[in-house]
Design an enzyme around this catalytic site. Structure first.
Site, PDB file in Angstrom:
ATOM      1  N   ARG A   1       0.819  -1.217   0.000  1.00  0.00           N
ATOM      2  CA  ARG A   1       0.000   0.000   0.000  1.00  0.00           C
ATOM      3  C   ARG A   1       0.854   1.270   0.000  1.00  0.00           C
ATOM      4  NH1 ARG A   1      -3.676   2.914   4.145  1.00  0.00           N
ATOM      5  NH2 ARG A   1      -5.480   3.607   2.910  1.00  0.00           N
TER       6      ARG A   1
ATOM      7  N   VAL B   1      -7.193   7.500  -1.196  1.00  0.00           N
ATOM      8  CA  VAL B   1      -7.020   6.050  -1.295  1.00  0.00           C
ATOM      9  C   VAL B   1      -7.855   5.472  -0.159  1.00  0.00           C
ATOM     10  CG1 VAL B   1      -4.840   6.150   0.012  1.00  0.00           C
ATOM     11  CG2 VAL B   1      -5.406   4.109  -1.298  1.00  0.00           C
ATOM     12  N   SER B   2      -8.723   4.529  -0.509  1.00  0.00           N
ATOM     13  CA  SER B   2      -9.735   4.049   0.436  1.00  0.00           C
ATOM     14  C   SER B   2      -9.131   3.363   1.650  1.00  0.00           C
ATOM     15  CB  SER B   2     -10.691   3.074  -0.257  1.00  0.00           C
ATOM     16  OG  SER B   2     -11.448   3.729  -1.246  1.00  0.00           O
ATOM     17  N   GLN B   3      -9.903   3.368   2.723  1.00  0.00           N
ATOM     18  CA  GLN B   3      -9.562   2.641   3.941  1.00  0.00           C
ATOM     19  C   GLN B   3      -9.425   1.151   3.597  1.00  0.00           C
ATOM     20  OE1 GLN B   3     -12.742   2.826   6.743  1.00  0.00           O
ATOM     21  NE2 GLN B   3     -11.712   1.581   8.278  1.00  0.00           N
ATOM     22  N   PRO B   4      -8.356   0.481   4.011  1.00  0.00           N
ATOM     23  CA  PRO B   4      -8.187  -0.935   3.677  1.00  0.00           C
ATOM     24  C   PRO B   4      -9.382  -1.815   4.067  1.00  0.00           C
ATOM     25  CG  PRO B   4      -6.141  -0.059   4.521  1.00  0.00           C
ATOM     26  CD  PRO B   4      -7.161   1.031   4.679  1.00  0.00           C
TER      27      PRO B   4
END
Length: 196
Positions: free
Chosen positions: A20, A46-49
């Site tokens: 990431r 960038v989205s939350q995992p």
């Protein structure tokens, strides 16, 4: 992810393999493996995992799947999809983000991704039908072209709602009609599209 209930082995394995930190701005790299969204260029994130993992687990993707991704962003979710599926077709509205994501994905060796700049809500009819569609921006309603481009029995995961209140929806295509399951509340950037 395991502690938060993610169980799909392919999703977990893909998240372990994708670096990431490669997909975030240098000033945020010390936070790359924390479970929250991070800002990227063009006012996007960038989205939350966890949200990425949850969306992909819900889709129950097969290794043979051809997936349409709406909102390439940094390319992080694209890379995870590429680890799980046969091919990912990804559309990004911002040329700068598309260029940067393509550069990173190529450098990391992903050859099963086709990326273009365009209106995500219109989908990518040239390569339809898709086994699954993943939408990474909130639409006020489900864009008709995306549903039309799902194969029969295919699945779409999409955040739906206003800026203030959104919920994830799982949309299955059954006999040409949508079967919608309402899931968790969420918060995504808005989908900018003539079809949404």
């Amino acid at each position: 992810m395991r502690d938060r209930g993610i169980r799909h082995p392919q999703v977990l394995n893909a998240m372990e393999r994708v670096p990431r930190h490669e997909f975030v701005e240098p000033s945020y790299r010390d936070q790359a493996y924390e479970d929250h969204p991070l800002p990227i260029n063009a006012g996007q994130t960038v989205s939350q995992p966890y949200i990425v993992a949850l969306m992909l687990e819900i889709l129950q993707l097969e290794p043979s799947a051809r997936v349409l991704e709406i909102g390439t962003g940094s390319g992080y979710q694209t890379a995870i999809l590429a680890e799980i599926c046969a091919h990912v077709y990804s559309i990004e509205r911002h040329p700068q983000l598309a260029f940067e994501a393509q550069e990173i994905l190529s450098r990391l060796g992903y050859t099963n991704v086709t990326l273009r700049v365009g209106d995500g809500g219109e989908g990518w009819a040239e390569y339809a039908p898709f086994d699954a569609v993943v939408v990474s921006a909130a639409a006020k309603q489900i864009p008709a072209p995306l549903f039309d481009q799902l194969r029969e029995g295919g699945r779409m995961i999409i955040p739906v709602g206003s800026h203030e209140a959104q919920e994830l929806q799982l949309v299955r295509k059954r006999e040409g009609t949508p079967l919608i399951t309402l899931l968790d509340g969420c918060r995504f950037v808005p989908l900018i599209s003539s079809a949404a």
